[in-house]
Design an enzyme around this catalytic site. Structure first.
Site, PDB file in Angstrom:
ATOM      1  N   MET A 123       0.816  -1.217   0.000  1.00 13.20           N
ATOM      2  CA  MET A 123       0.000   0.000   0.000  1.00 13.20           C
ATOM      3  C   MET A 123       0.851   1.270   0.000  1.00 13.20           C
ATOM      4  O   MET A 123       0.640   2.165   0.810  1.00 13.20           O
ATOM      5  CB  MET A 123      -0.938  -0.013   1.212  1.00 13.20           C
ATOM      6  CG  MET A 123      -1.867  -1.206   1.249  1.00 13.20           C
ATOM      7  SD  MET A 123      -2.905  -1.318  -0.225  1.00 13.20           S
ATOM      8  CE  MET A 123      -3.872  -2.764   0.177  1.00 13.20           C
TER       9      MET A 123
ATOM     10  N   HIS B 157      -4.266  -5.857  -8.652  1.00 11.20           N
ATOM     11  CA  HIS B 157      -5.232  -4.813  -8.287  1.00 11.20           C
ATOM     12  C   HIS B 157      -6.636  -5.425  -8.297  1.00 11.20           C
ATOM     13  O   HIS B 157      -6.986  -6.139  -9.240  1.00 11.20           O
ATOM     14  CB  HIS B 157      -5.141  -3.640  -9.264  1.00 11.20           C
ATOM     15  CG  HIS B 157      -6.073  -2.533  -8.887  1.00 11.20           C
ATOM     16  ND1 HIS B 157      -5.802  -1.658  -7.849  1.00 11.20           N
ATOM     17  CD2 HIS B 157      -7.295  -2.197  -9.365  1.00 11.20           C
ATOM     18  CE1 HIS B 157      -6.819  -0.821  -7.719  1.00 11.20           C
ATOM     19  NE2 HIS B 157      -7.741  -1.132  -8.618  1.00 11.20           N
TER      20      HIS B 157
HETATM   21  C1  GAR Z   1      -5.767  -7.301  -2.208  1.00 10.30           C
HETATM   22  O1  GAR Z   1      -7.129  -7.307  -2.508  1.00 10.30           O
HETATM   23  C2  GAR Z   1      -4.984  -6.534  -3.270  1.00 10.30           C
HETATM   24  O2  GAR Z   1      -5.475  -6.724  -4.560  1.00 10.30           O
HETATM   25  C3  GAR Z   1      -5.214  -5.125  -2.819  1.00 10.30           C
HETATM   26  O3  GAR Z   1      -5.138  -5.169  -1.408  1.00 10.30           O
HETATM   27  C4  GAR Z   1      -5.501  -6.481  -0.942  1.00 10.30           C
HETATM   28  C5  GAR Z   1      -4.363  -7.044  -0.125  1.00 10.30           C
HETATM   29  O4  GAR Z   1      -4.707  -8.254   0.479  1.00 10.30           O
HETATM   30  N1  GAR Z   1      -4.250  -4.236  -3.405  1.00 10.30           N
HETATM   31  C6  GAR Z   1      -4.539  -2.996  -3.779  1.00 10.30           C
HETATM   32  O5  GAR Z   1      -5.614  -2.475  -3.594  1.00 10.30           O
HETATM   33  C7  GAR Z   1      -3.392  -2.253  -4.434  1.00 10.30           C
HETATM   34  N2  GAR Z   1      -3.885  -1.121  -5.166  1.00 10.30           N
HETATM   35  P1  GAR Z   1      -3.628  -9.309   0.974  1.00 10.30           P
HETATM   36  O6  GAR Z   1      -2.635  -8.562   1.874  1.00 10.30           O
HETATM   37  O7  GAR Z   1      -4.430 -10.303   1.750  1.00 10.30           O
HETATM   38  O8  GAR Z   1      -2.965  -9.907  -0.221  1.00 10.30           O
END
Ligand code: GAR
Length: 204
Positions: free
Chosen positions: A95, A114
């Site tokens: 992030m 994404h």
């Molecule tokens: C996931 O849904 C990923 O696609 C999103 O954050 C989440 C992380 O989950 N990423 C974004 O929004 C980036 N722009 P995780 O830590 O369980 O993999």
């Protein structure tokens, strides 16, 4: 053992379910052209770090607050990548937006997942649950996930893979996030990572 594989680093910030999908895919042989060598987190409390440690993968924490500036933060990450001979960098729920200085050093080497069908609901400010809130607010009937190369434009690099997911009546952002992860992200991220690594191996 892994000299004929591409060295992968995964950058994380949170729960790390996408990291887990990558770890599982390497174990099951879905990812066979690359190997996860290092997990870097910009959050010391990220559960993703525990997932990496459980899988015996080296971890590092790099905090922007301790580095003093965004540039020093990125330099610290670059140093770790260089030291570990990393060829492919996967942003799996990372992030923090990386600057052009950083992304231009690794052309077609950084991959991001994404949680929407880019070019919908993406770019600055669209991350995590916020993406699913926006999809529900808009009223789209189909959403999904995208894996793409990272360049200087947030969520603007070349698309590698996408998968659509249906939106259902009564969906909440949380319900939708889970469905998009389960049906799309955890499937296409490992497949895209294998595709990129095997292309790179072929060109060696
Ligand atoms: C996931 O849904 C990923 O696609 C999103 O954050 C989440 C992380 O989950 N990423 C974004 O929004 C980036 N722009 P995780 O830590 O369980 O993999």
């Amino acid at each position: 053992m892994t000299e004929n594989k591409i060295n992968i680093a995964v950058l994380v910030s949170g729960g790390g379910t996408n990291l887990q999908a990558l770890i599982d895919a390497e174990k099951s042989g879905i990812i066979k052209s690359g190997s996860i060598k290092l997990v870097i987190s910009n959050n010391k409390d990220a559960y993703a770090l525990t997932r990496a440690a459980n899988a015996g993968i080296d971890t590092a924490v790099v905090l922007k607050s301790e580095c003093g500036s965004a540039q020093a933060f990125e330099n610290a990450i670059s140093k770790l990548l260089d030291k570990n001979g990393i060829d492919v960098i996967v942003l799996a729920g990372f992030m923090s937006i990386l600057s052009e200085d950083f992304t231009s050093k690794y052309p077609k080497q950084i991959i991001n997942v994404h949680p929407s069908l880019i070019p919908s609901f993406c770019g600055k400010g669209f991350y995590g649950l916020r993406v699913h809130e926006a999809a529900l607010e808009y009223g789209v009937k189909v959403t999904g996930a995208t894996v793409h190369f990272v360049n200087e434009i947030p969520d603007g690099g070349e698309i590698i893979m996408q998968k659509a997911v249906a939106i259902k009546d009564g969906d909440t952002p949380e319900k939708l996030q889970k469905r998009v992860m389960r049906q799309a992200e955890w499937k296409i991220l490992p497949l895209a990572v294998e595709k990129v690594c095997s292309n790179k191996l072929d060109r060696r």
